[in-house]
Write a protein that holds these residues in place. Structure first.
Motif, PDB file in Angstrom:
ATOM      1  N   PRO A 272       0.812  -1.222   0.000  1.00  0.00           N
ATOM      2  CA  PRO A 272       0.000   0.000   0.000  1.00  0.00           C
ATOM      3  C   PRO A 272       0.842   1.267   0.000  1.00  0.00           C
ATOM      4  N   ASP A 273       0.261   2.308  -0.544  1.00  0.00           N
ATOM      5  CA  ASP A 273       0.940   3.597  -0.676  1.00  0.00           C
ATOM      6  C   ASP A 273       0.016   4.671  -0.112  1.00  0.00           C
ATOM      7  N   VAL A 274       0.237   5.027   1.157  1.00  0.00           N
ATOM      8  CA  VAL A 274      -0.643   5.976   1.838  1.00  0.00           C
ATOM      9  C   VAL A 274      -0.636   7.333   1.148  1.00  0.00           C
ATOM     10  N   LEU A 275       0.532   7.793   0.747  1.00  0.00           N
ATOM     11  CA  LEU A 275       0.635   9.130   0.170  1.00  0.00           C
ATOM     12  C   LEU A 275      -0.158   9.257  -1.119  1.00  0.00           C
ATOM     13  N   HIS A 276       0.116   8.397  -2.108  1.00  0.00           N
ATOM     14  CA  HIS A 276      -0.507   8.550  -3.419  1.00  0.00           C
ATOM     15  C   HIS A 276      -1.891   7.914  -3.496  1.00  0.00           C
ATOM     16  N   GLN A 277      -2.097   6.796  -2.830  1.00  0.00           N
ATOM     17  CA  GLN A 277      -3.387   6.120  -2.931  1.00  0.00           C
ATOM     18  C   GLN A 277      -4.441   6.785  -2.060  1.00  0.00           C
ATOM     19  N   LEU A 278      -4.088   7.103  -0.803  1.00  0.00           N
ATOM     20  CA  LEU A 278      -5.075   7.645   0.130  1.00  0.00           C
ATOM     21  C   LEU A 278      -5.172   9.163   0.041  1.00  0.00           C
ATOM     22  N   TYR A 279      -4.051   9.851   0.244  1.00  0.00           N
ATOM     23  CA  TYR A 279      -4.129  11.313   0.278  1.00  0.00           C
ATOM     24  C   TYR A 279      -4.276  11.928  -1.114  1.00  0.00           C
ATOM     25  N   GLN A 280      -3.404  11.559  -2.028  1.00  0.00           N
ATOM     26  CA  GLN A 280      -3.449  12.144  -3.360  1.00  0.00           C
ATOM     27  C   GLN A 280      -4.416  11.415  -4.289  1.00  0.00           C
ATOM     28  N   GLY A 281      -5.083  10.404  -3.793  1.00  0.00           N
ATOM     29  CA  GLY A 281      -6.061   9.676  -4.595  1.00  0.00           C
ATOM     30  C   GLY A 281      -7.452   9.764  -3.997  1.00  0.00           C
ATOM     31  N   VAL A 282      -7.704   8.942  -2.987  1.00  0.00           N
ATOM     32  CA  VAL A 282      -9.031   8.863  -2.380  1.00  0.00           C
ATOM     33  C   VAL A 282      -9.461  10.205  -1.804  1.00  0.00           C
ATOM     34  N   LEU A 283      -8.609  10.807  -0.982  1.00  0.00           N
ATOM     35  CA  LEU A 283      -8.991  12.077  -0.354  1.00  0.00           C
ATOM     36  C   LEU A 283      -9.136  13.196  -1.385  1.00  0.00           C
ATOM     37  N   LYS A 284      -8.325  13.171  -2.406  1.00  0.00           N
ATOM     38  CA  LYS A 284      -8.449  14.169  -3.473  1.00  0.00           C
ATOM     39  C   LYS A 284      -9.825  14.104  -4.110  1.00  0.00           C
ATOM     40  N   HIS A 285     -10.312  12.902  -4.413  1.00  0.00           N
ATOM     41  CA  HIS A 285     -11.638  12.750  -4.985  1.00  0.00           C
ATOM     42  C   HIS A 285     -12.710  13.230  -4.005  1.00  0.00           C
ATOM     43  N   LEU A 286     -12.590  12.853  -2.742  1.00  0.00           N
ATOM     44  CA  LEU A 286     -13.608  13.223  -1.757  1.00  0.00           C
ATOM     45  C   LEU A 286     -13.725  14.734  -1.616  1.00  0.00           C
ATOM     46  N   ILE A 287     -12.597  15.407  -1.538  1.00  0.00           N
ATOM     47  CA  ILE A 287     -12.635  16.863  -1.398  1.00  0.00           C
ATOM     48  C   ILE A 287     -13.286  17.496  -2.622  1.00  0.00           C
ATOM     49  N   SER A 288     -12.951  17.012  -3.794  1.00  0.00           N
ATOM     50  CA  SER A 288     -13.555  17.531  -5.023  1.00  0.00           C
ATOM     51  C   SER A 288     -15.068  17.324  -5.023  1.00  0.00           C
ATOM     52  N   TRP A 289     -15.518  16.143  -4.592  1.00  0.00           N
ATOM     53  CA  TRP A 289     -16.947  15.867  -4.572  1.00  0.00           C
ATOM     54  C   TRP A 289     -17.660  16.734  -3.538  1.00  0.00           C
ATOM     55  N   CYS A 290     -17.025  16.949  -2.393  1.00  0.00           N
ATOM     56  CA  CYS A 290     -17.637  17.801  -1.372  1.00  0.00           C
ATOM     57  C   CYS A 290     -17.757  19.243  -1.872  1.00  0.00           C
ATOM     58  N   GLN A 291     -16.760  19.694  -2.607  1.00  0.00           N
ATOM     59  CA  GLN A 291     -16.848  21.035  -3.185  1.00  0.00           C
ATOM     60  C   GLN A 291     -18.001  21.123  -4.183  1.00  0.00           C
ATOM     61  N   ASP A 292     -18.225  20.054  -4.946  1.00  0.00           N
ATOM     62  CA  ASP A 292     -19.330  20.056  -5.903  1.00  0.00           C
ATOM     63  C   ASP A 292     -20.683  20.067  -5.182  1.00  0.00           C
ATOM     64  N   ILE A 293     -20.774  19.353  -4.069  1.00  0.00           N
ATOM     65  CA  ILE A 293     -22.047  19.261  -3.341  1.00  0.00           C
ATOM     66  C   ILE A 293     -22.351  20.549  -2.600  1.00  0.00           C
ATOM     67  N   LEU A 294     -21.381  21.070  -1.863  1.00  0.00           N
ATOM     68  CA  LEU A 294     -21.609  22.269  -1.055  1.00  0.00           C
ATOM     69  C   LEU A 294     -21.393  23.549  -1.848  1.00  0.00           C
ATOM     70  N   GLY A 295     -20.534  23.456  -2.852  1.00  0.00           N
ATOM     71  CA  GLY A 295     -20.083  24.656  -3.533  1.00  0.00           C
ATOM     72  C   GLY A 295     -18.752  25.095  -2.953  1.00  0.00           C
ATOM     73  N   SER A 296     -17.822  25.388  -3.801  1.00  0.00           N
ATOM     74  CA  SER A 296     -16.491  25.772  -3.327  1.00  0.00           C
ATOM     75  C   SER A 296     -16.538  27.003  -2.443  1.00  0.00           C
ATOM     76  N   SER A 297     -17.436  27.915  -2.733  1.00  0.00           N
ATOM     77  CA  SER A 297     -17.497  29.155  -1.960  1.00  0.00           C
ATOM     78  C   SER A 297     -17.907  28.896  -0.520  1.00  0.00           C
ATOM     79  N   GLU A 298     -18.785  27.903  -0.301  1.00  0.00           N
ATOM     80  CA  GLU A 298     -19.225  27.625   1.069  1.00  0.00           C
ATOM     81  C   GLU A 298     -18.079  27.052   1.901  1.00  0.00           C
TER      82      GLU A 298
END
Length: 911
Positions: free
Chosen positions: A446-472
């Motif tokens: 496993p690769d915590v840096l690229h798989q979890l932070y730069q992969g999974v978490l990157k997607h989650l943050i992007s999706w949360c921005q789409d749901i709430l709106g980046s401005s919020e």
């Protein structure tokens, strides 16, 4: 006034005398807590003492406390006695070093750390050696160093690092193609250099172990690589007495130029699983070796189709790696005798155990079709499935390639056949096809840096921005209060580009708290929480069967709630490889130990020392020969320093041997907890300035009440009436911060927490978790309360009563550093909150007599810092007035951030 709020004013537990701080001679000194001394001295008699204790029992957090260790159980360790046998002893290394430094076997030792000038040969003296060291380390030009090497004897006798070899690679089917240069070292020589390092002699582990948390051996522990199942499984395949040397290989291309240009390096790193991970994680220990620079030259296109061009890059990689790993084929199968730093000779089998790389390179190494899993045979359209799939194995992949060759008459047909089987059609012969005891698919860790932070978490943050709106999100993030270990994004996160792994980590620490109380559906919020749970659990430095089951539970919760993101139309599907890799984490931890054994973050740090610094030292033209030459010189200096350190250590040991009967050897206690500045930040600070600057208008009055409680014979009525009308001092020594090593689940003394209580730059007064009850645990809020540290101070030991006459302060006054804290409500959580975000809530308490409920507590009762995040659903965020520096004053309801650090998560998170 409610009883709970009233109890905050006066002591709640019988208080005992605080222990004095030990003075050290450096910038900071340590506070050691080894027992519970009493507060003050006993009163005139049992009656008055009991009366005083009754008063003290009512002030929250006044008693010196520690965690409840009643459940601590001694671990059971099983060691494989059929591994790591010593064949014979060989002290040639010691003799060679003694000869090199002109020391006879019976060299007289005077007990000092200094060496005679002849020990620095070939240099004439220590001064000459230090000059040479300065020339290399401070980047003196190559020509200057060449003149140094021209000194007779220096070049011949200076310790030499592994020789670099240059190999030219060319495609056989294209005579017009250019040569591609591979620069590498002999892999067995590199393994031997680590194996025989005397500095590592006492640290290397030669036998696999099983460690259990309980006497019944039902709960196995996983941390180091030798505690995993892979080592034991491989050991059973070898002859009795053999020793496994698990090779950890990492490859990662890096950019050499910063702003313009496209110069790259492709380093290959090597380290051993026999070395404790605490040493491997420290670049200063030099236990990771640069094994090779892979070719990075551009492939001449010459009208080649895109598929053929990609194929050539991959075939070039595998051919280069084949040359590097060729010595392992015989050595891994039959073993090779290696001399350890202690002189012990063992039959060592160097075997590729773990291959560390990011996802694209994992596919390249394993010959897996890009976009699929390099570890199992899941179809690309089923990556989001929670089901288990058959493993990819070396034999299966090689069989697919063989079938493709038999059924194909052209490269295009071979490519199509392999791709239908989810195998890369670009490669014809992988480098690992005949490596002994190695299955490359299983070796991908496993690769915590690229798989979890730069992969999974990157997607989650992007999706949360789409749901709430980046401005919020950008509206909420700047209002978060400062906290140790958490970056403050003063302008939000939407405008950031080229986000690093460290920045992504800091985003993950605040993400969930910013989502609570938003328009995000509950299932989506729970899904985010489950991923964060998994992410933080995956980074534990020690696991057992329980914590691994928590990881499995978090992953199951993700699978149960993940469809909410598809329902919200933020992504078409979740067939994303980096999400699928979560399925393999638990198994890999069981076989190879915890993820900090093989995280790419450790190796990316080496790019600075092994690539970028060498590039900067070159003239940027034909740079790789210069880089390897520069690196060898650096390693020569390090090698010579190691030899000198070894010689000095031999002096010390010989002196100790002579005096061992008369001088007992002792070790300092390991109870260090607090780290304070040697001198107060604000010595003799006036009480009036403390009240105004630290925003505690009743500080002097409350301090009078506190001291009155301590006085023998005082009653509650006298305390509340003001037994002490005025303080016998008008200033205090005040500290603005302190550090400490909290008690951790893994006993990692390297963790340092910082708490600040400073009026400077607008003021920062951190929130902390404080021990308040005897039932305090290391993994819950039980027996604790959250408070805000307003003043860190020390009572004077001498009082000026009349004129300049000084007398000692009263004997019942505490002699250690204290903290004035303002309390929040007890942490609470509804069942619904536990199921969704699982963060606890605190709120400000009503004022009592116009002030916030308070206590004065021993500094050692502070368990850790914590971050409070305003609950946006309980109050309206006023962006115009809420800032990072005043949000703790203006907001009323807060969430306790579980994610502010890995340590915070481990101690505050409770399933």
């Amino acid at each position: 006034m409610a009883r709970e709020e009233e109890d905050l004013l006066l002591p709640e537990e019988s208080a005992d005398l605080l222990q004095e701080l030990e003075e050290e001679n450096d910038l900071f000194h340590f506070v050691r807590v080894e027992k519970e001394p009493e507060i003050g001295e006993a009163g005139p008699g049992p009656g008055t003492l009991a009366q005083r204790n009754a008063l003290l029992e009512r002030q929250l957090g006044a008693k010196l406390r520690t965690f409840d260790d009643t459940e601590e159980v001694e671990k059971v360790i099983e060691e494989n006695e059929e591994a790591g046998h010593i064949i014979r002893m060989d002290h040639s290394l010691e003799a060679r070093w003694r000869l090199a430094h002109n020391l006879d076997v019976d060299h007289p030792m005077d007990g000092s750390s200094s060496l005679p000038d002849k020990a620095f040969a070939p240099f004439a003296s220590e001064m000459d050696w230090r000059i040479a060291e300065w020339v290399v380390k401070d980047g003196i030009g190559h020509k200057s160093f060449d003149r140094l090497l021209a000194i007779p004897g220096v070049k011949e006798k200076l310790p030499r690092a592994g020789e670099w070899k240059t190999r030219k690679l060319r495609f056989k089917d294209d005579e017009s193609s250019n040569d591609f240069i591979l620069r590498h070292r002999d892999i067995l020589e590199c393994v031997q250099s680590l194996w025989g390092d005397p500095a590592l002699a006492d640290h290397l582990v030669y036998k696999p172990k099983k460690i259990f948390q309980d006497a019944g051996k039902t709960k196995r522990v996983y941390s180091e690589m030798w505690e995993g199942k892979w080592w034991q499984f491989t050991q059973d395949l070898l002859p009795k007495g053999s020793t496994v040397a698990p090779l950890i290989i990492a490859t990662d291309k890096t950019q050499l130029t910063q702003f313009s240009g496209s110069k790259q390096a492709y380093p290959v790193y090597l380290t051993l699983g026999n070395i404790p991970k605490a040493l491997r994680r420290k670049p200063s220990q030099q236990v990771c070796i640069l094994l090779a620079y892979l070719p990075v030259d551009k492939m001449p296109k010459d009208g080649l189709p895109k598929r053929e061009l990609s194929s050539r890059y991959q075939r070039l990689f595998h051919e280069a790696m084949r040359l590097i790993f060729s010595p392992l084929r015989e050595a891994g199968r039959k073993g090779v005798e290696m001399v350890g730093g202690d002189g012990a000779v063992r039959l060592v089998h160097p075997i590729l155990a773990s291959y560390v790389a990011d996802f694209p390179e994992q596919c390249l190494v394993t010959c897996s079709k890009y976009g699929t899993c390099p570890k199992c045979r899941v179809a690309a359209a089923e990556l989001s499935s929670s089901s288990s799939f058959p493993r990819r194995t070396k034999d299966w992949t090689l069989q697919v390639m063989e079938e493709a060759r038999r059924s194909s008459s052209s490269d295009a047909q071979y490519f199509a056949y392999c791709m239908r089987k989810e195998v890369s059609g670009y490669t014809f012969r992988p480098f690992w096809d005949d490596l002994p005891f190695t299955d490359i698919h299983f070796s991908i860790t496993p690769d915590v840096l690229h798989q979890l932070y730069q992969g999974v978490l990157k997607h989650l943050i992007s999706w949360c921005q789409d749901i709430l709106g980046s401005s919020e999100l950008d509206r909420r993030i700047p209002s978060l209060p400062p906290s140790f270990g958490v970056r403050h994004f003063k302008n939000g996160i939407s405008a950031l580009s080229q986000i690093s792994g460290t920045e992504r980590k800091n985003m993950g620490k605040i993400l969930l708290g910013c989502l609570v109380g938003s328009d995000m559906p509950r299932d989506a919020l729970t899904a985010v929480r489950s991923i964060l749970d998994f992410l933080y659990l995956a980074q534990y430095s020690t696991h057992d069967d329980d914590t691994l089951s928590y990881m499995a539970d978090a992953l199951n919760l993700w699978h149960a709630k993940k469809s909410s993101f598809v329902d919200l139309a933020v992504h078409d599907d979740l067939n994303i490889p980096k999400f699928h890799t979560l399925q393999h984490y638990v198994e890999m931890i069981r076989f190879f130990g915890c993820t900090d054994n093989y995280n790419t973050e450790m190796f990316e740090r080496l790019h600075i020392d092994y690539a970028k610094k060498g590039w900067r030292a070159s003239n940027k033209r034909e740079e790789f020969p210069q880089m390897t030459k520069w690196l060898v010189r650096q390693e020569n200096i390090q090698s010579f320093n190691k030899e000198l350190s070894w010689v000095i250590e031999q002096q010390r040991l010989q002196l100790l041997q002579k005096k061992q009967d008369s001088i007992p050897v002792s070790t300092p206690p390991s109870t260090t907890t607090l780290l304070l500045p040697k001198e107060p930040t604000a010595p003799s600070k006036a009480l009036s300035l403390i009240e105004s600057g630290h925003r505690v208008p009743m500080f002097a009055s409350n301090l009078r009440r506190y001291l009155a409680m301590l006085k023998p014979g005082s009653s509650r009525a006298e305390v509340e009436g003001g037994l002490v009308k005025s303080l016998p001092f008008n200033a205090l020594d005040v500290y603005y911060s302190f550090k400490f090593s909290p008690e951790t689940l893994d006993d990692d003394s390297s963790i340092k927490d910082v708490v600040k209580a400073t009026p400077l730059k607008g003021g920062r007064f951190d929130t902390v978790v404080i021990l308040t009850g005897d039932s305090a645990e290391t993994a819950s809020f039980t027996g604790t309360r959250i408070g805000r540290v307003k003043v860190i101070f020390h009572l004077p030991s001498q009082l000026t009563l009349i004129g300049t006459y000084k007398s000692p302060s009263p004997s019942w006054w505490p002699t250690s550093v204290l903290a004035y804290v303002e309390w929040y409500s007890a942490p609470s959580q509804t069942p619904l909150e536990q199921k969704s975000h699982n963060m606890t809530t605190v709120h400000k308490l009503p004022l009592i007599e116009g002030i916030t409920p308070w206590s004065i507590v021993p500094l050692s009762n502070i368990r850790q810092s914590c971050m409070l995040m305003p609950r946006y659903d309980k109050q309206n965020l006023d962006r115009a007035t809420w800032t990072s520096s005043n949000v703790l004053d203006k907001a009323t309801h807060f969430l306790v951030n579980n994610w502010s650090s890995l340590y915070t998560y481990k101690t505050l998170y409770k399933d």
